[in-house]
Write an enzyme that holds these catalytic residues in place. Structure first.
Site, PDB file in Angstrom:
ATOM      1  N   ARG A 197       0.851  -1.183   0.000  1.00  0.00           N
ATOM      2  CA  ARG A 197       0.000   0.000   0.000  1.00  0.00           C
ATOM      3  C   ARG A 197       0.891   1.239   0.000  1.00  0.00           C
ATOM      4  NH1 ARG A 197      -2.078  -3.662   3.632  1.00  0.00           N
ATOM      5  NH2 ARG A 197      -4.176  -4.429   3.176  1.00  0.00           N
ATOM      6  N   LYS A 220      -2.247  -2.709   7.660  1.00  0.00           N
ATOM      7  CA  LYS A 220      -3.693  -2.612   7.874  1.00  0.00           C
ATOM      8  C   LYS A 220      -4.216  -3.812   8.654  1.00  0.00           C
ATOM      9  CE  LYS A 220      -7.969  -1.713   5.274  1.00  0.00           C
ATOM     10  NZ  LYS A 220      -8.535  -1.507   3.913  1.00  0.00           N
ATOM     11  N   HIS A 273      -3.554   3.386  -5.238  1.00  0.00           N
ATOM     12  CA  HIS A 273      -3.889   1.977  -5.007  1.00  0.00           C
ATOM     13  C   HIS A 273      -3.790   1.155  -6.284  1.00  0.00           C
ATOM     14  CE1 HIS A 273      -4.939  -0.369  -1.546  1.00  0.00           C
ATOM     15  NE2 HIS A 273      -5.869  -1.027  -2.198  1.00  0.00           N
ATOM     16  N   ARG A 276      -0.823  -1.130  -6.358  1.00  0.00           N
ATOM     17  CA  ARG A 276      -1.015  -2.407  -5.653  1.00  0.00           C
ATOM     18  C   ARG A 276      -1.777  -3.383  -6.530  1.00  0.00           C
ATOM     19  NH1 ARG A 276      -1.066  -4.569  -0.377  1.00  0.00           N
ATOM     20  NH2 ARG A 276      -2.995  -5.536   0.350  1.00  0.00           N
ATOM     21  N   HIS A 299      -3.383  -9.829   2.983  1.00  0.00           N
ATOM     22  CA  HIS A 299      -4.832  -9.882   3.162  1.00  0.00           C
ATOM     23  C   HIS A 299      -5.172 -10.821   4.319  1.00  0.00           C
ATOM     24  CE1 HIS A 299      -5.772  -8.576  -1.249  1.00  0.00           C
ATOM     25  NE2 HIS A 299      -5.603  -7.548  -0.436  1.00  0.00           N
ATOM     26  N   TYR A 308      -8.463 -11.247  -7.767  1.00  0.00           N
ATOM     27  CA  TYR A 308      -7.466 -11.294  -8.850  1.00  0.00           C
ATOM     28  C   TYR A 308      -7.382 -12.673  -9.508  1.00  0.00           C
ATOM     29  CZ  TYR A 308      -5.953  -7.117  -6.329  1.00  0.00           C
ATOM     30  OH  TYR A 308      -5.911  -5.899  -5.706  1.00  0.00           O
TER      31      TYR A 308
END
Length: 328
Positions: A197, A220, A273, A276, A299, A308
């Site tokens: 990020r 995050k 973003h 990314r 994630h 993806y």
């Protein structure tokens, strides 16, 4: 206190354990009357009889302060979350927190939507409020659940994630290089090489540079992760390092300005973003594994990474392999 037998054979209990709290009840047997009297006296010991909970009149702003001191301050970006909650509180008129109604909130949300606020932002606001009430309820600091618990978030259509082609990446790097902004040039390279990020790359410190790898902290998901990089990028980062706590200055505004000079355009809200997304998209198109990509991106749920999966060369090949043998 008295227990008397009535003419119809039942027993009448009259008890006033504390002044102002009197109980009168009829029972079929004297044993039941005595048992009820014992229960009342047990409650007298614990204070349940006269310690009736007062109605909670605290304003929403008071709960925000309480939540922030106990929990919010420990979040990744506490000040931003608090500002959002205070703005939401003021827009709702700072009601008594317990008395906030779904109708009141939905009217507010409708006005915000008409003003052009995105559904994602509105859903975030609803989530923030429910999380605040939920935490205070779970920790017994309020005696009620969120009054908005039944309000459904706005259904948002999944949008296509934009990514840059190899040629567009090269064009972007050329534009940035020509601007002679070394911080910006390195941040973009870090994002394109690691899928980080923007904020993770921008906050890098010299201690996070390892042997052909970068370790991202304060992510995050709350978990640190390490991603390999090329020797060339490692050398350039070490050369750029001046021994300061942070490698880079804040550069997001400069990035957006230079992005406008490129021949390609990105959808609104997908500027930084998109770097990314570019990493993740090329990773899958080049045959990468979805579970490995999840670890690289950090994630917490595989569901996020599955966005993806359709870019993989062998994505759903079984749809052709095992279809009915017709129209060949």
């Amino acid at each position: 206190m008295s227990i008397e037998k009535l003419e119809d054979g039942r027993w009448f209990l009259d008890i006033e354990p504390v002044k102002g709290k009197r109980f009168r009840r009829k029972f079929k047997t004297k044993t039941e009357a005595i048992r009820f009297e014992d229960q009342i006296r047990a409650k007298l010991v614990t204070g349940e009889i006269w310690n009736t909970p007062q109605s909670d009149k605290r304003k929403l702003s008071e709960l925000i302060d309480l939540w922030y001191g106990h929990h919010g301050i420990h979040l990744a970006d506490p000040e931003r979350r608090k500002r959002s909650l205070i703005a939401l509180c003021n827009a709702l008129g700072n009601p008594v927190a317990k008395n906030l109604t779904p109708a009141q909130y939905l009217n507010y949300r409708q006005i915000r939507a008409q003003d052009g606020v995105s559904a994602k932002t509105l859903n975030n606001e609803l989530g923030y409020l429910n999380a605040l009430y939920g935490y205070l309820w779970q920790t017994d600091q309020i005696k009620y659940q969120s009054p908005l618990i039944k309000v459904k978030p706005i259904r948002v259509k999944e949008r296509e994630l934009s990514y840059l082609t190899t040629e567009q990446c090269q064009e972007l790097l050329s534009v940035i290089q020509a601007a002679k902004n070394p911080c910006l040039y390195l941040i973009v390279r870090v994002c394109l090489q690691t899928g980080a990020r923007w904020s993770e790359a921008e906050k890098l410190t010299p201690s996070q540079i390892g042997k052909s790898r970068l370790t991202f902290l304060d992510t995050k998901s709350g978990k640190n992760r390490t991603v390999p990089i090329t020797q060339k990028l490692e050398d350039d980062l070490r050369t750029h390092s001046t021994g300061n706590y942070r490698l880079f200055s804040t550069s997001i505004s400069a990035f957006r300005r230079l992005l406008e000079k490129c021949s390609f355009k990105l959808p609104k809200g997908q500027a930084a973003h998109a770097l990314r997304h570019t990493y993740a998209s090329h990773f899958m198109m080049n045959g990468g594994d979805i579970l490995t990509l999840q670890r690289i991106l950090g994630h917490s749920s595989i569901n996020l990474t599955m966005r993806y999966s359709h870019l993989s060369p062998d994505h759903l090949l079984e749809a052709v392999k095992f279809r009915p043998a017709v129209d060949d």
